[in-house]
Design a protein around this motif. Structure first.
Motif, PDB file in Angstrom:
ATOM      1  N   ILE A  49       0.833  -1.195   0.000  1.00 44.91           N
ATOM      2  CA  ILE A  49       0.000   0.000   0.000  1.00 44.91           C
ATOM      3  C   ILE A  49       0.872   1.251   0.000  1.00 44.91           C
ATOM      4  CG2 ILE A  49      -1.662   1.367   1.350  1.00 44.91           C
ATOM      5  CD1 ILE A  49      -2.800  -1.256   2.420  1.00 44.91           C
ATOM      6  N   TYR A  50       0.466   2.233  -0.822  1.00 43.22           N
ATOM      7  CA  TYR A  50       1.026   3.577  -0.750  1.00 43.22           C
ATOM      8  C   TYR A  50      -0.069   4.505  -0.237  1.00 43.22           C
ATOM      9  CZ  TYR A  50       5.110   2.153  -3.459  1.00 43.22           C
ATOM     10  OH  TYR A  50       6.258   1.531  -3.881  1.00 43.22           O
ATOM     11  N   VAL A  51       0.301   5.410   0.654  1.00 49.11           N
ATOM     12  CA  VAL A  51      -0.636   6.390   1.196  1.00 49.11           C
ATOM     13  C   VAL A  51      -0.233   7.777   0.705  1.00 49.11           C
ATOM     14  CG1 VAL A  51      -1.664   7.380   3.268  1.00 49.11           C
ATOM     15  CG2 VAL A  51      -0.987   4.965   3.251  1.00 49.11           C
ATOM     16  N   LEU A  52      -1.179   8.460   0.047  1.00 49.39           N
ATOM     17  CA  LEU A  52      -0.941   9.803  -0.465  1.00 49.39           C
ATOM     18  C   LEU A  52      -1.750  10.824   0.329  1.00 49.39           C
ATOM     19  CD1 LEU A  52       0.280   8.264  -2.923  1.00 49.39           C
ATOM     20  CD2 LEU A  52      -0.765   9.997  -4.386  1.00 49.39           C
ATOM     21  N   ALA A  53      -1.184  11.985   0.533  1.00 51.21           N
ATOM     22  CA  ALA A  53      -1.885  13.123   1.120  1.00 51.21           C
ATOM     23  C   ALA A  53      -1.198  14.384   0.646  1.00 51.21           C
ATOM     24  CB  ALA A  53      -1.885  13.044   2.644  1.00 51.21           C
ATOM     25  N   GLY A  54      -1.991  15.338   0.204  1.00 49.62           N
ATOM     26  CA  GLY A  54      -1.414  16.591  -0.267  1.00 49.62           C
ATOM     27  C   GLY A  54      -0.436  16.435  -1.409  1.00 49.62           C
ATOM     28  N   GLY A  55      -0.659  15.432  -2.250  1.00 51.07           N
ATOM     29  CA  GLY A  55       0.210  15.223  -3.404  1.00 51.07           C
ATOM     30  C   GLY A  55       1.537  14.566  -3.090  1.00 51.07           C
ATOM     31  N   GLN A  56       1.694  14.038  -1.874  1.00 50.35           N
ATOM     32  CA  GLN A  56       2.945  13.400  -1.476  1.00 50.35           C
ATOM     33  C   GLN A  56       2.693  11.994  -0.947  1.00 50.35           C
ATOM     34  OE1 GLN A  56       3.999  16.625   1.374  1.00 50.35           O
ATOM     35  NE2 GLN A  56       5.894  16.815   0.191  1.00 50.35           N
ATOM     36  N   VAL A  57       3.678  11.123  -1.114  1.00 51.75           N
ATOM     37  CA  VAL A  57       3.624   9.806  -0.489  1.00 51.75           C
ATOM     38  C   VAL A  57       4.031   9.981   0.973  1.00 51.75           C
ATOM     39  CG1 VAL A  57       4.584   7.477  -0.436  1.00 51.75           C
ATOM     40  CG2 VAL A  57       4.149   8.577  -2.633  1.00 51.75           C
ATOM     41  N   ILE A  58       3.082   9.760   1.885  1.00 54.63           N
ATOM     42  CA  ILE A  58       3.382   9.933   3.304  1.00 54.63           C
ATOM     43  C   ILE A  58       3.540   8.593   4.028  1.00 54.63           C
ATOM     44  CG2 ILE A  58       2.251  12.172   3.383  1.00 54.63           C
ATOM     45  CD1 ILE A  58      -0.083  10.783   4.877  1.00 54.63           C
ATOM     46  N   GLY A  59       3.315   7.496   3.306  1.00 51.65           N
ATOM     47  CA  GLY A  59       3.502   6.188   3.912  1.00 51.65           C
ATOM     48  C   GLY A  59       3.512   5.095   2.860  1.00 51.65           C
ATOM     49  N   ALA A  60       4.247   4.034   3.136  1.00 57.33           N
ATOM     50  CA  ALA A  60       4.306   2.888   2.224  1.00 57.33           C
ATOM     51  C   ALA A  60       4.667   1.661   3.033  1.00 57.33           C
ATOM     52  CB  ALA A  60       5.337   3.129   1.124  1.00 57.33           C
ATOM     53  N   GLY A  61       4.030   0.536   2.697  1.00 56.16           N
ATOM     54  CA  GLY A  61       4.346  -0.688   3.415  1.00 56.16           C
ATOM     55  C   GLY A  61       3.305  -1.755   3.159  1.00 56.16           C
ATOM     56  N   THR A  62       3.454  -2.890   3.814  1.00 54.89           N
ATOM     57  CA  THR A  62       2.458  -3.940   3.722  1.00 54.89           C
ATOM     58  C   THR A  62       1.183  -3.468   4.417  1.00 54.89           C
ATOM     59  OG1 THR A  62       3.106  -4.959   5.810  1.00 54.89           O
ATOM     60  CG2 THR A  62       4.274  -5.685   3.812  1.00 54.89           C
ATOM     61  N   PRO A  63       0.048  -4.107   4.142  1.00 49.93           N
ATOM     62  CA  PRO A  63      -1.179  -3.715   4.842  1.00 49.93           C
ATOM     63  C   PRO A  63      -1.030  -3.747   6.364  1.00 49.93           C
ATOM     64  CG  PRO A  63      -1.739  -5.076   2.967  1.00 49.93           C
ATOM     65  CD  PRO A  63      -0.248  -5.088   3.060  1.00 49.93           C
ATOM     66  N   ALA A  64      -0.359  -4.764   6.885  1.00 53.63           N
ATOM     67  CA  ALA A  64      -0.176  -4.851   8.336  1.00 53.63           C
ATOM     68  C   ALA A  64       0.633  -3.669   8.855  1.00 53.63           C
ATOM     69  CB  ALA A  64       0.498  -6.171   8.700  1.00 53.63           C
ATOM     70  N   GLU A  65       1.657  -3.276   8.119  1.00 53.36           N
ATOM     71  CA  GLU A  65       2.488  -2.148   8.547  1.00 53.36           C
ATOM     72  C   GLU A  65       1.715  -0.829   8.493  1.00 53.36           C
ATOM     73  OE1 GLU A  65       6.826  -3.920   7.048  1.00 53.36           O
ATOM     74  OE2 GLU A  65       5.601  -2.688   5.702  1.00 53.36           O
ATOM     75  N   ILE A  66       0.978  -0.628   7.416  1.00 53.38           N
ATOM     76  CA  ILE A  66       0.234   0.624   7.244  1.00 53.38           C
ATOM     77  C   ILE A  66      -0.810   0.783   8.340  1.00 53.38           C
ATOM     78  CG2 ILE A  66      -1.428   1.843   5.780  1.00 53.38           C
ATOM     79  CD1 ILE A  66       1.458   2.036   4.790  1.00 53.38           C
ATOM     80  N   PHE A  67      -1.581  -0.267   8.592  1.00 51.66           N
ATOM     81  CA  PHE A  67      -2.713  -0.131   9.511  1.00 51.66           C
ATOM     82  C   PHE A  67      -2.353  -0.340  10.975  1.00 51.66           C
ATOM     83  CE2 PHE A  67      -4.904  -0.967   5.431  1.00 51.66           C
ATOM     84  CZ  PHE A  67      -5.652   0.204   5.391  1.00 51.66           C
ATOM     85  N   SER A  68      -1.078  -0.560  11.241  1.00 43.20           N
ATOM     86  CA  SER A  68      -0.608  -0.553  12.626  1.00 43.20           C
ATOM     87  C   SER A  68       0.026   0.781  12.997  1.00 43.20           C
ATOM     88  CB  SER A  68       0.408  -1.683  12.849  1.00 43.20           C
ATOM     89  OG  SER A  68       1.576  -1.473  12.072  1.00 43.20           O
ATOM     90  N   ASP A  69       0.073   1.713  12.054  1.00 45.87           N
ATOM     91  CA  ASP A  69       0.695   3.019  12.262  1.00 45.87           C
ATOM     92  C   ASP A  69      -0.401   4.058  12.513  1.00 45.87           C
ATOM     93  OD1 ASP A  69       2.022   5.463  12.106  1.00 45.87           O
ATOM     94  OD2 ASP A  69       3.397   4.783  10.543  1.00 45.87           O
ATOM     95  N   ALA A  70      -0.734   4.264  13.779  1.00 41.90           N
ATOM     96  CA  ALA A  70      -1.830   5.169  14.135  1.00 41.90           C
ATOM     97  C   ALA A  70      -1.550   6.597  13.699  1.00 41.90           C
ATOM     98  CB  ALA A  70      -2.079   5.115  15.639  1.00 41.90           C
ATOM     99  N   THR A  71      -0.295   7.029  13.788  1.00 40.12           N
ATOM    100  CA  THR A  71       0.060   8.392  13.382  1.00 40.12           C
ATOM    101  C   THR A  71      -0.162   8.600  11.894  1.00 40.12           C
ATOM    102  OG1 THR A  71       1.725   8.509  15.148  1.00 40.12           O
ATOM    103  CG2 THR A  71       1.905  10.104  13.356  1.00 40.12           C
ATOM    104  N   LEU A  72       0.233   7.620  11.092  1.00 39.39           N
ATOM    105  CA  LEU A  72       0.029   7.694   9.646  1.00 39.39           C
ATOM    106  C   LEU A  72      -1.456   7.722   9.306  1.00 39.39           C
ATOM    107  CD1 LEU A  72       0.957   7.517   6.678  1.00 39.39           C
ATOM    108  CD2 LEU A  72       1.073   5.024   6.964  1.00 39.39           C
ATOM    109  N   LEU A  73      -2.246   6.863   9.933  1.00 42.97           N
ATOM    110  CA  LEU A  73      -3.686   6.822   9.657  1.00 42.97           C
ATOM    111  C   LEU A  73      -4.342   8.152   9.999  1.00 42.97           C
ATOM    112  CD1 LEU A  73      -4.627   3.242  10.947  1.00 42.97           C
ATOM    113  CD2 LEU A  73      -4.061   3.952   8.617  1.00 42.97           C
ATOM    114  N   GLU A  74      -3.928   8.755  11.102  1.00 44.52           N
ATOM    115  CA  GLU A  74      -4.482  10.055  11.492  1.00 44.52           C
ATOM    116  C   GLU A  74      -4.115  11.124  10.462  1.00 44.52           C
ATOM    117  OE1 GLU A  74      -6.420  13.006  13.637  1.00 44.52           O
ATOM    118  OE2 GLU A  74      -6.496  10.819  13.905  1.00 44.52           O
ATOM    119  N   ALA A  75      -2.874  11.118  10.008  1.00 40.20           N
ATOM    120  CA  ALA A  75      -2.422  12.120   9.036  1.00 40.20           C
ATOM    121  C   ALA A  75      -3.160  11.998   7.713  1.00 40.20           C
ATOM    122  CB  ALA A  75      -0.918  11.987   8.815  1.00 40.20           C
ATOM    123  N   ALA A  76      -3.523  10.768   7.343  1.00 37.55           N
ATOM    124  CA  ALA A  76      -4.196  10.531   6.063  1.00 37.55           C
ATOM    125  C   ALA A  76      -5.710  10.516   6.184  1.00 37.55           C
ATOM    126  CB  ALA A  76      -3.718   9.207   5.471  1.00 37.55           C
TER     127      ALA A  76
END
Length: 284
Positions: free
Chosen positions: A210-237
């Motif tokens: 998964i790649y996570v985009l916000a404001g035209g930038q990649v703010i996170g990348a990783g496996t689904p488990a990695e992405i959805f265990s990152d509370a700070t990233l989820l809040e930012a996106a």
């Protein structure tokens, strides 16, 4: 694994001054399932339009199969045979009088023989379950049927990579399941797939990466488990956690699952973790 498609520090600003992409770098391996998540206006659709040359980076580069994209007419024609896009709104793609004519259009423009075109069209209709609609006018189709015809028209080109922009948007639950099952079938054929979605449950259970985009930038990348265990990233996106992970954590907290229970990938995985005698007490 070698990348099939790469974006290297791609930036793009629209004429009205909207900066849609800012130094976006990502890599799509051959044969993998990639989800791109992010709020509206994150730049997902703009990025996809760069992947087959509809838009051209103002900074940075796009590479396909190790070669930098060439923007000559012939090179773009060749690229679009290999990189297909299924847009969110199927009406933006369909223009022919009948389903068969719609699916035939792309292969015919490749200069293939009538026999080869016929074989591709039959295979694409069979894969998408629309053979019975082949003589129906496209404007008489339901929204879900139009989605399938749009997918079939791209499949008939036999691309190596297919991009789906919000493939389940505006579909009912049954049609959503059918489309995702179709994407799984396409993946099993060895094709790389990229999709954008707001549905975190789909992204978690379906994607390899998964790649996570916000404001035209990649703010996170990783496996689904990695992405959805990152509370700070989820809040930012502005993303929620998938229901499956919430239920999994709740079951562990209640003692229904041991603390060492592996993280499930889908509903069947979760049910398999629960002792048989306890399952009747749960309604999942």
């Amino acid at each position: 694994m070698a990348a099939l498609l790469e974006a290297e520090r791609v930036s793009f600003t629209y004429p009205d001054g909207t900066q849609a992409l800012q130094h976006v770098t990502l890599s799509i391996p051959e044969g993998k399932k990639i989800a791109v998540l992010g709020p509206n206006g994150a730049g997902k659709s703009t990025l996809f339009l760069h992947f087959n040359g509809i838009l051209r980076p103002q900074e940075g580069c796009i590479y396909f199969a190790g070669a930098r994209i060439n923007y000559s007419h012939k090179a773009l024609t060749d690229l679009r045979q290999q990189v297909g896009i299924v847009f969110q709104d199927p009406d933006s793609m369909l223009f022919s009088a009948s389903v068969r004519q719609e699916i035939s259009f792309g292969p015919l423009n490749l200069g293939l023989s009538r026999e080869e075109v016929g074989q591709r069209v039959e295979a694409a209709m069979a894969a998408t379950g629309i053979t019975g609609l082949q003589d129906k006018p496209t404007h008489f189709l339901s929204y879900g049927q139009k989605k399938r015809v749009a997918i079939a028209s791209v499949l008939a080109m036999e691309p190596r990579l297919i991009i789906f922009d919000e493939p389940t948007a505006y579909l009912d639950p049954r049609s959503t399941r059918d489309v995702m099952a179709l994407l799984e079938d396409i993946s099993r054929q060895g094709k790389a797939i990229i999709l954008s979605t707001h549905d975190v449950d789909i992204a978690y259970t379906w994607a390899d990466y998964i790649y996570v985009l916000a404001g035209g930038q990649v703010i996170g990348a990783g496996t689904p488990a990695e992405i959805f265990s990152d509370a700070t990233l989820l809040e930012a996106a502005g993303l929620a956690r998938p229901w499956l992970l919430d239920v999994y954590e709740d079951l562990k907290n209640k003692g229904w699952l041991p603390a060492t229970a592996p993280v499930p990938k889908n509903k069947d995985d979760l049910l398999g973790l629960i002792p048989y005698r306890s399952r009747s007490k749960l309604a999942i």
